[in-house]
Design an enzyme around this catalytic site. Sequence first.
Site, short mmCIF file in Angstrom:
data_model
loop_
_atom_site.label_atom_id
_atom_site.label_comp_id
_atom_site.label_asym_id
_atom_site.label_seq_id
_atom_site.Cartn_x
_atom_site.Cartn_y
_atom_site.Cartn_z
N HIS A 1 -33.28 -3.89 -19.32
CA HIS A 1 -32.69 -2.86 -20.19
C HIS A 1 -32.02 -3.82 -21.47
CE1 HIS A 1 -30.55 0.96 -21.37
NE2 HIS A 1 -29.74 -0.07 -21.75
N HIS B 1 -36.91 -0.05 -28.11
CA HIS B 1 -38.45 0.24 -28.24
C HIS B 1 -39.05 0.07 -29.58
CE1 HIS B 1 -36.20 3.86 -28.78
NE2 HIS B 1 -37.12 4.34 -29.37
P1 5GP Z 1 -36.11 6.94 -30.74
O1 5GP Z 1 -35.82 8.18 -31.52
O2 5GP Z 1 -35.02 6.64 -29.94
O3 5GP Z 1 -36.69 5.80 -31.86
O4 5GP Z 1 -37.53 7.16 -30.08
C1 5GP Z 1 -37.60 7.90 -28.87
C2 5GP Z 1 -39.08 8.01 -28.56
O5 5GP Z 1 -39.17 8.20 -27.15
C3 5GP Z 1 -39.49 9.52 -29.12
O6 5GP Z 1 -40.50 9.25 -30.09
C4 5GP Z 1 -39.69 10.24 -27.96
O7 5GP Z 1 -41.03 11.31 -28.34
C5 5GP Z 1 -40.15 9.43 -26.91
N1 5GP Z 1 -39.87 9.94 -25.41
C6 5GP Z 1 -38.45 10.25 -25.24
N2 5GP Z 1 -38.58 10.59 -23.92
C7 5GP Z 1 -39.88 10.26 -23.46
C8 5GP Z 1 -40.48 10.19 -22.18
O8 5GP Z 1 -40.08 10.73 -21.11
N3 5GP Z 1 -41.71 9.63 -22.21
C9 5GP Z 1 -42.44 9.16 -23.14
N4 5GP Z 1 -43.49 8.84 -22.98
N5 5GP Z 1 -41.85 9.33 -24.32
C10 5GP Z 1 -40.60 9.70 -24.62
ZN ZN Z 2 -33.08 1.18 -19.98
#
Ligand code: 5GP
Ligand code: ZN
Length: 118
Positions: free
Chosen positions: A44, A95
């Site tokens: 993490h 990520h």
């Molecule tokens: P951020 O907005 O933080 O850059 O992107 C988070 C990403 O995580 C989003 O594109 C969202 O669709 C994805 N995401 C959120 N929860 C989950 C999950 O439980 N599983 C998967 N595979 N993707 C997730």
């Molecule tokens: Zn984490």
Amino acid sequence: MCIFCKIVKGKLPSNKVAENDSFLAFHDINPQAPIHVLVIPKLHVECFQDTAGEMMAEMTPFIQKVATKLGLDSNGYRLITNNGDDGGQEVKHLHFHLLGGTKLKWDRMVADPKAENI
Ligand code: 5GP
Ligand code: ZN
């Protein structure tokens, strides 16, 4: 524990693309392109700003291998990390979004028109 740590530990399901001891790639649950994969460290780390250069040095070839495995290496792809609130980061576990499989537009990477300071 954050949701991506739960995915790493198998407490939440994911559609995995690749993994090794340190990193995991899995399909985004809400894809924004024909191919939309998230690449994360198993450890993490909250965001890119908190990430050690040594980790990025290991993560770079892993991401490149994932892109090749997905067939994105020849035509190209977009690699994004949203950092913090202004960057639009919703999941606070580092990520990289790996997007491809089509010609991507470049019109969403701008300041929010509702923001007051633009
Ligand atoms: P951020 O907005 O933080 O850059 O992107 C988070 C990403 O995580 C989003 O594109 C969202 O669709 C994805 N995401 C959120 N929860 C989950 C999950 O439980 N599983 C998967 N595979 N993707 C997730
Ligand atoms: Zn984490």
